[in-house]
Scaffold this motif. Structure first.
Motif, PDB file in Angstrom:
ATOM      1  N   UNK A 116      36.526  27.441  45.434  1.00 14.41           N
ATOM      2  CA  UNK A 116      35.500  26.464  45.069  1.00 14.41           C
ATOM      3  C   UNK A 116      34.361  26.468  46.083  1.00 14.41           C
ATOM      4  N   UNK A 117      33.136  26.136  45.647  1.00 10.13           N
ATOM      5  CA  UNK A 117      32.007  26.044  46.579  1.00 10.13           C
ATOM      6  C   UNK A 117      32.316  25.069  47.717  1.00 10.13           C
ATOM      7  N   UNK A 118      31.959  25.459  48.929  1.00  9.58           N
ATOM      8  CA  UNK A 118      32.220  24.632  50.096  1.00  9.58           C
ATOM      9  C   UNK A 118      33.531  24.954  50.785  1.00  9.58           C
ATOM     10  N   UNK A 119      34.372  25.740  50.129  1.00  6.82           N
ATOM     11  CA  UNK A 119      35.683  26.067  50.695  1.00  6.82           C
ATOM     12  C   UNK A 119      35.556  27.148  51.763  1.00  6.82           C
ATOM     13  N   UNK A 120      36.340  27.012  52.824  1.00  7.82           N
ATOM     14  CA  UNK A 120      36.366  28.013  53.885  1.00  7.82           C
ATOM     15  C   UNK A 120      37.707  28.730  53.846  1.00  7.82           C
ATOM     16  N   UNK A 121      37.651  30.042  53.800  1.00  9.07           N
ATOM     17  CA  UNK A 121      38.864  30.831  53.614  1.00  9.07           C
ATOM     18  C   UNK A 121      38.870  32.031  54.554  1.00  9.07           C
ATOM     19  N   UNK A 122      40.060  32.632  54.671  1.00  4.98           N
ATOM     20  CA  UNK A 122      40.220  33.843  55.483  1.00  4.98           C
ATOM     21  C   UNK A 122      40.701  34.966  54.571  1.00  4.98           C
ATOM     22  N   UNK A 123      40.121  36.141  54.733  1.00  4.76           N
ATOM     23  CA  UNK A 123      40.519  37.294  53.930  1.00  4.76           C
ATOM     24  C   UNK A 123      41.915  37.739  54.356  1.00  4.76           C
ATOM     25  N   UNK A 124      42.825  37.826  53.383  1.00  8.94           N
ATOM     26  CA  UNK A 124      44.199  38.250  53.656  1.00  8.94           C
ATOM     27  C   UNK A 124      44.340  39.753  53.460  1.00  8.94           C
ATOM     28  N   UNK A 125      43.898  40.217  52.296  1.00  8.70           N
ATOM     29  CA  UNK A 125      43.953  41.657  52.027  1.00  8.70           C
ATOM     30  C   UNK A 125      43.080  41.972  50.812  1.00  8.70           C
ATOM     31  N   UNK A 126      42.893  43.273  50.575  1.00  4.46           N
ATOM     32  CA  UNK A 126      42.093  43.740  49.445  1.00  4.46           C
ATOM     33  C   UNK A 126      42.990  44.441  48.436  1.00  4.46           C
ATOM     34  N   UNK A 127      42.678  44.261  47.160  1.00 10.87           N
ATOM     35  CA  UNK A 127      43.418  44.946  46.104  1.00 10.87           C
ATOM     36  C   UNK A 127      42.702  46.212  45.657  1.00 10.87           C
ATOM     37  N   UNK A 128      41.458  46.370  46.055  1.00  4.91           N
ATOM     38  CA  UNK A 128      40.675  47.538  45.665  1.00  4.91           C
ATOM     39  C   UNK A 128      41.022  48.763  46.493  1.00  4.91           C
ATOM     40  N   UNK A 129      40.452  49.890  46.106  1.00  3.51           N
ATOM     41  CA  UNK A 129      40.719  51.150  46.796  1.00  3.51           C
ATOM     42  C   UNK A 129      39.938  51.287  48.092  1.00  3.51           C
ATOM     43  N   UNK A 130      40.075  52.455  48.712  1.00  4.62           N
ATOM     44  CA  UNK A 130      39.446  52.705  50.010  1.00  4.62           C
ATOM     45  C   UNK A 130      37.924  52.640  49.933  1.00  4.62           C
ATOM     46  N   UNK A 131      37.359  53.104  48.813  1.00  5.50           N
ATOM     47  CA  UNK A 131      35.899  53.101  48.687  1.00  5.50           C
ATOM     48  C   UNK A 131      35.349  51.680  48.731  1.00  5.50           C
ATOM     49  N   UNK A 132      35.980  50.775  47.955  1.00  6.97           N
ATOM     50  CA  UNK A 132      35.530  49.388  47.948  1.00  6.97           C
ATOM     51  C   UNK A 132      35.712  48.754  49.322  1.00  6.97           C
ATOM     52  N   UNK A 133      36.862  49.004  49.948  1.00  5.37           N
ATOM     53  CA  UNK A 133      37.128  48.414  51.256  1.00  5.37           C
ATOM     54  C   UNK A 133      36.135  48.919  52.299  1.00  5.37           C
TER      55      UNK A 133
END
Length: 239
Positions: A158-175
């Motif tokens: 939601x807008x205003x929320x602060x979060x931490x990236x846990x992991x990516x589901x995309x491939x190496x190119x996206x990462x």
């Protein structure tokens, strides 16, 4: 009926008579129904409550009566973000603020004397004479937080929320492309905009990032505590 409600009913009746307004008994019936709950009610909800009591007033008449409640100081109209206007009972000499859940719409009233005193102190420090104020804190209630997965797609935040990236589901190119923009596992970001259709706008290390819906669904995040310094906005990148 509570003693204070009897007093308010009498006061409302006197005001209606003073101003020569019609449909006195009908308006008093609406007041009785309104005072029977301490919930923040919408016009639609109050109409339903009246029907359950056997009354058949049209919505225009109920809306007009609600306006009189506000005019005479028996109710306060509240327009919370992304919600239909709500009306709450105005208790003389009492003040409270609100937590509003952006997930389920629940409204929680709270009062903190230390917070009230602090606001007056700050106003005084600025040489400002405070007459009234309203505080609305948007977030997620305990029940909605309990339903959330430990990690969820950025697209579901939601807008205003602060979060931490846990992991990516995309491939190496996206990462790799996200890494080039400064977004990696462990990055702390703030969600600025997420309307569910367009790009998800976040800020990371002072930089705004515009992430497409597909990308936002492939970034898993978890909530972080408030108070983290996200840095100042400098520029916007699009991905």
């Amino acid at each position: 009926m509570a003693e204070n409600h009897i007093s308010e009913r009498r006061q409302f009746e006197d005001l209606l008579k003073r101003d020569g307004l019609e449909d006195l008994e009908s308006r008093l019936a609406i007041l009785d129904t309104f005072l029977s709950t301490e919930e923040h009610v919408t016009l639609k909800e109050l109409s339903r409550m009246l029907k359950e009591r056997g009354f058949k007033f049209d919505k225009e008449f109920i809306a007009d009566t609600l306006q009189l409640f506000c005019q005479y100081g028996f109710a306060v109209k509240k327009e919370f973000q992304n919600q239909e206007a709500r009306y709450e009972h105005r208790h003389i000499g009492k003040h409270h603020d609100h937590f509003i859940c952006t997930m389920c719409g629940q409204i929680i009233e709270f009062y903190d004397p230390q917070l009230e005193a602090l606001q007056l102190k700050i106003a005084s420090n600025f040489g400002f004479h405070s007459l009234q104020h309203r505080m609305e804190i948007y977030g997620m209630c305990q029940k909605c937080m309990g339903k959330r997965e430990p990690a969820l797609p950025l697209a579901m935040t939601s807008p205003g929320e602060r979060v931490k990236v846990v992991r990516f589901l995309g491939g190496h190119t996206m990462q790799a492309r996200l890494a080039s923009m400064g977004l990696n596992a462990g990055s702390e970001i703030e969600v600025l905009s997420n309307d569910g259709t367009g790009p998800c706008i976040v800020v990371s290390k002072g930089t705004r990032l515009a992430l497409g819906r597909g990308v936002a669904h492939k970034i898993l995040v978890s909530s972080i505590k408030h108070g983290t310094d996200m840095g100042r906005d400098r520029r916007t990148k699009r991905f």
